[in-house]
Design an enzyme around this catalytic site. Structure first.
Site, PDB file in Angstrom:
ATOM      1  N   ARG A 229       7.427  -9.659  11.218  1.00  0.00           N
ATOM      2  CA  ARG A 229       8.129  -8.530  10.295  1.00  0.00           C
ATOM      3  C   ARG A 229       8.391  -9.513   9.352  1.00  0.00           C
ATOM      4  NH1 ARG A 229       5.747  -5.353  12.287  1.00  0.00           N
ATOM      5  NH2 ARG A 229       6.353  -3.362  13.429  1.00  0.00           N
ATOM      6  N   GLU A 258       7.336  -4.207   1.191  1.00  0.00           N
ATOM      7  CA  GLU A 258       5.910  -4.069   1.267  1.00  0.00           C
ATOM      8  C   GLU A 258       5.471  -2.608   0.431  1.00  0.00           C
ATOM      9  OE1 GLU A 258       5.247  -6.248   5.604  1.00  0.00           O
ATOM     10  OE2 GLU A 258       4.903  -4.267   5.444  1.00  0.00           O
ATOM     11  N   HIS A 283      -0.160  -6.601   5.770  1.00  0.00           N
ATOM     12  CA  HIS A 283       0.056  -6.121   6.877  1.00  0.00           C
ATOM     13  C   HIS A 283      -0.661  -5.446   7.769  1.00  0.00           C
ATOM     14  CE1 HIS A 283       4.201  -4.523   9.120  1.00  0.00           C
ATOM     15  NE2 HIS A 283       3.296  -4.816  10.050  1.00  0.00           N
TER      16      HIS A 283
END
Length: 311
Positions: A229, A258, A283
């Site tokens: 994360r 993000e 991601h």
């Protein structure tokens, strides 16, 4: 019959399994948070990925909800504490994307150590520089893993053919040393690692774990990998450590902020994207063609076990 709302894009394998178990399934992957909030009172189950947070507002409205299935590994977009207070079971599927994450991390590491992105870009621009792209071998290096759950252990197993020394620290586990890894303290991770790979969930304890102070204590320059994360790592600290030579290269699949436009508005964004010692990906470490299906299959099996327990 019990009803499940699929409010995000899941592989059909989950819906097929739920239907076979006797559930009524409403599959609305394009639902917004507002649409979900308006109808959630009518459902016994909710299936979600990362589209929006399942917070107290949604959970308060979900008066019939008995379970939430999260198509992925992390649970940080679900208010698990409130869910637990309401006796709502939360299921995730780290088993489904552990191989994807491990392979992605190794791909980033090999690219960093062998200057693959740099060399490719230079050739495309008419530069042939063998010496400037001399690589570093993995063999003989010490890989430090933080977190030895599904992701960390899969990463260790994938590394076994590279003739590396693998050490791991997990605050919440003990006795997990095996043929792939030696269990060590955080102090030993800091002292011996040539490569540091993060495989931990985002919690109050892990948020901003990798900061200036943490990186200061490493005894050797390291390669850093984060496929966990983004909020675990302080981006400015990483950029500073690269300047100081404490980080030789970083593979970041996740970032503190993000998606655009929010990412582009971060004060460190320009420095990040122009740093040739950092490889970025959006991601996607756990998001392969295969993991898309496997995650839903794992959730379907867990739903079957839940149905059995409640039956």
């Amino acid at each position: 019959m019990a009803k499940i709302l699929i409010a995000d894009k899941l592989h059909p394998a989950f819906k097929e399994k739920a239907l076979s178990l006797g559930y009524t399934v409403d599959d609305f992957p394009e639902y917004t948070r507002e649409q979900t909030l308006a109808v959630i009172h009518d459902y016994d189950g909710l299936a979600i990925r990362t589209k929006f947070n399942i917070d107290s507002e949604i959970l308060d409205a979900a008066v019939k909800l008995k379970f939430i299935v999260r198509a992925g590994a992390g649970m940080d977009n679900i208010d698990e504490q409130t869910a637990k207070q309401k006796n709502i079971v939360c299921l995730n599927a780290p088993e489904g994307n552990r191989d994807a994450v491990a392979e992605h991390a190794i791909g980033m590491l090999l690219s960093l150590m062998n200057n693959l992105r740099k060399g490719d870009a230079e050739i495309r621009n008419g530069i042939w520089d063998r010496e400037g792209n001399r690589g570093i071998e993995l063999s003989g290096k010490t890989v430090g893993i933080i977190g030895y759950g599904f992701m960390g252990s899969s990463f260790a197993k994938k590394l076994r053919g590279f003739d590396v020394n693998i050490i791991a620290y997990d605050k919440y586990k003990s006795g997990f040393g095996d043929e792939f890894v030696k269990e060590v303290s955080m102090e030993q991770i800091v002292r011996h690692s040539d490569i540091l790979s993060l495989h931990i969930p985002l919690t109050r304890e892990t948020r901003q774990l990798v900061d200036d102070e943490y990186l200061f204590h490493f005894k050797k320059p390291i390669f850093l990998l984060n496929t966990a994360r983004g909020e675990i790592v302080n981006t400015l600290a990483v950029l500073k450590a690269i300047k100081e030579g404490k980080i030789l290269g970083a593979g970041l699949d996740v970032l503190e902020s993000e998606k655009f436009p929010a990412l582009g508005q971060q004060p460190w964004f320009d420095e990040l994207i122009y740093n040739g010692k950092i490889i970025l990906s959006p991601h996607v470490a756990g998001w392969t063609v295969e993991s898309y299906r496997k995650i839903s299959e794992v959730l379907g099996e867990k739903l079957a076990q839940l149905s059995f327990r409640r039956g």
